[in-house]
Design an enzyme around this catalytic site. Structure first.
Site, PDB file in Angstrom:
ATOM      1  N   ASP A 192       4.292 -12.431   0.214  1.00 44.64           N
ATOM      2  CA  ASP A 192       3.278 -11.537   0.768  1.00 44.64           C
ATOM      3  C   ASP A 192       2.357 -11.046  -0.354  1.00 44.64           C
ATOM      4  OD1 ASP A 192       2.737 -10.119   3.552  1.00 44.64           O
ATOM      5  OD2 ASP A 192       2.497  -8.564   2.042  1.00 44.64           O
ATOM      6  N   TYR A 236      -5.063  -4.281   0.589  1.00 45.10           N
ATOM      7  CA  TYR A 236      -5.774  -5.239   1.442  1.00 45.10           C
ATOM      8  C   TYR A 236      -7.281  -5.109   1.230  1.00 45.10           C
ATOM      9  CZ  TYR A 236      -1.570  -6.381   4.152  1.00 45.10           C
ATOM     10  OH  TYR A 236      -0.334  -6.821   4.540  1.00 45.10           O
ATOM     11  N   HIS A 251       9.341 -14.593   6.988  1.00 44.46           N
ATOM     12  CA  HIS A 251       8.499 -13.884   6.034  1.00 44.46           C
ATOM     13  C   HIS A 251       9.300 -12.968   5.112  1.00 44.46           C
ATOM     14  CE1 HIS A 251       4.633 -12.329   4.671  1.00 44.46           C
ATOM     15  NE2 HIS A 251       5.077 -11.109   4.831  1.00 44.46           N
TER      16      HIS A 251
END
Length: 393
Positions: A186, A316, A370
């Protein structure tokens, strides 16, 4: 670099406030749609919220977390961490049980935390306890990303994966590790790539179990046109972003709008994060097949008690402004190992990475998603040990 021991101590009134808010949840009206089709399932969420309010024992989780050797460091105060001067960083530093442990920095992502590495740390630091060779032990440093859990948010804009990589390089140097490896998934995969790109003099190699979606090599269609596998991958990535990537677009464009509600409502926070643990894991649609309620709520509680859901989204925003775009002919020197888990949210072909990286190790895993460190710690640890064995001379 100044380092202090760290212990988690959540005030009792914060626990009481959380329970009060959970019990006072103002539930949204259900829509006439199948469970999970439009997001978090109402019945599942009600059950989780009730358990969080009345049965979950934060103090037991806190005691378990405090068994990890945790520290707080002032990193970059010398002006050598990419402009992020004076950033405080929370980290776990666990020494390996072996003749000569190899130093490794591992980085979590969203919606994870340092907690997701608890089982992986056991296997990396004390391999003999799991039937592996003690000569393959690691000294593991697991920092909390800036703005996550106990690492304060940066005081100024600009803390993308590249700047965090500079912080990690300074942290490892301050801990006495002149050369080391890096691992991540990630957001942590982005930090690991940035470490390899910016600090090749210190980073031997990196191990990834995810490829950042902003990674994009320059394409010379005359010399190396897209393969059919690469074309399929790019289509699948675009389709996934259109149907599943709303959260990421929100984080990258309007993080503070989402933060206002998620930081105020623990039920909303549970919906926002819990839905991802279901959608992104190898659980066949049943979260508890992979994550107990207690494990999920420990991760949620770390976000809640530190008030870090809004600041965790900031990366982000920063990564959108500084994506991983590589120029024609640009190569990254340290080699890369890639572990491709079947239920991960994207599945790049090997050739896509090889446009920029040397990829001597590629593993298609039989299961897992994930959250590989939590879902399949044995598989992930074995793959990490195999890759870094080459750097132990």
């Amino acid at each position: 670099m100044h380092i202090d021991p760290f212990e988690i101590r959540v005030p009792e009134d914060a626990i009481d406030d959380l329970r009060r808010r959970l019990r006072a949840t103002r539930w949204a009206n259900a829509t006439p749609s199948p469970a999970w089709q439009q997001g978090a399932d109402n019945a599942w969420l009600r059950e989780l919220v009730a358990y969080w309010a009345d049965e979950y024992d934060w103090r037991a989780a806190e005691r378990a977390l405090n068994l990890l050797p945790q520290f707080m460091a002032e990193v970059g105060g010398e002006g050598g961490a990419g402009g992020a001067v004076g950033q405080r960083v929370h980290f776990v530093h666990r020494r390996g049980a072996g003749p000569k442990p190899y130093p490794l920095v591992i980085t979590h992502g969203w919606p994870g935390s340092f907690f997701e590495f608890h089982a992986l740390l056991d296997r990396l630091c004390d391999p003999a306890a799991f039937g592996a060779d003690p000569a393959d032990a690691f000294d593991v440093v697991a920092p909390s990303l800036p703005g996550f859990a106990f690492s304060p948010a940066p005081a100024a804009p600009g803390s993308s994966a590249f700047q965090v990589a500079d912080l990690w390089a300074a942290l490892m140097r301050g801990l006495g590790y002149e050369r080391f490896g890096a691992q991540g998934g990630d957001l942590g995969a982005g930090v690991s790539i940035a470490l390899a790109a910016r600090h090749s003099q210190a980073v031997d190699g990196i191990h990834l179990n995810f490829l950042p979606t902003s990674y994009e090599p320059a394409i010379d269609t005359a010399q190396a046109p897209l393969t059919s596998e690469e074309q399929d991958y790019l289509r699948e990535k675009a389709d996934w972003a259109a149907l599943e990537g709303g959260y990421a677009h929100m984080h990258a464009t309007r993080p503070q709008t989402a933060a206002a509600s998620l930081n105020d409502s623990p039920a909303g926070l549970a919906a926002w994060i819990g839905e991802k643990f279901r959608a992104w894991s190898d659980c066949d649609g049943v979260i508890e097949r992979r994550f107990s309620k207690d494990a999920l709520l420990t991760d949620l509680s770390l976000y809640w008690f530190t008030g870090s859901i809004g600041t965790s989204m900031q990366m982000y925003w920063e990564n959108r402004l500084q994506p991983f775009r590589f120029a024609a002919g640009q190569r990254v020197a340290p080699p890369v190992a890639f572990a491709r888990f079947p239920k991960e949210i994207n599945h790049p072909p090997r050739s896509w990475l090889e446009r920029v990286f040397d990829v001597p190790q590629w593993t298609d895993m039989p299961r897992g998603g994930h959250f590989a460190a939590m879902e399949e710690p044995d598989l992930l640890a074995a793959d990490i040990r195999r890759f870094f064995k080459r750097f132990r001379q």
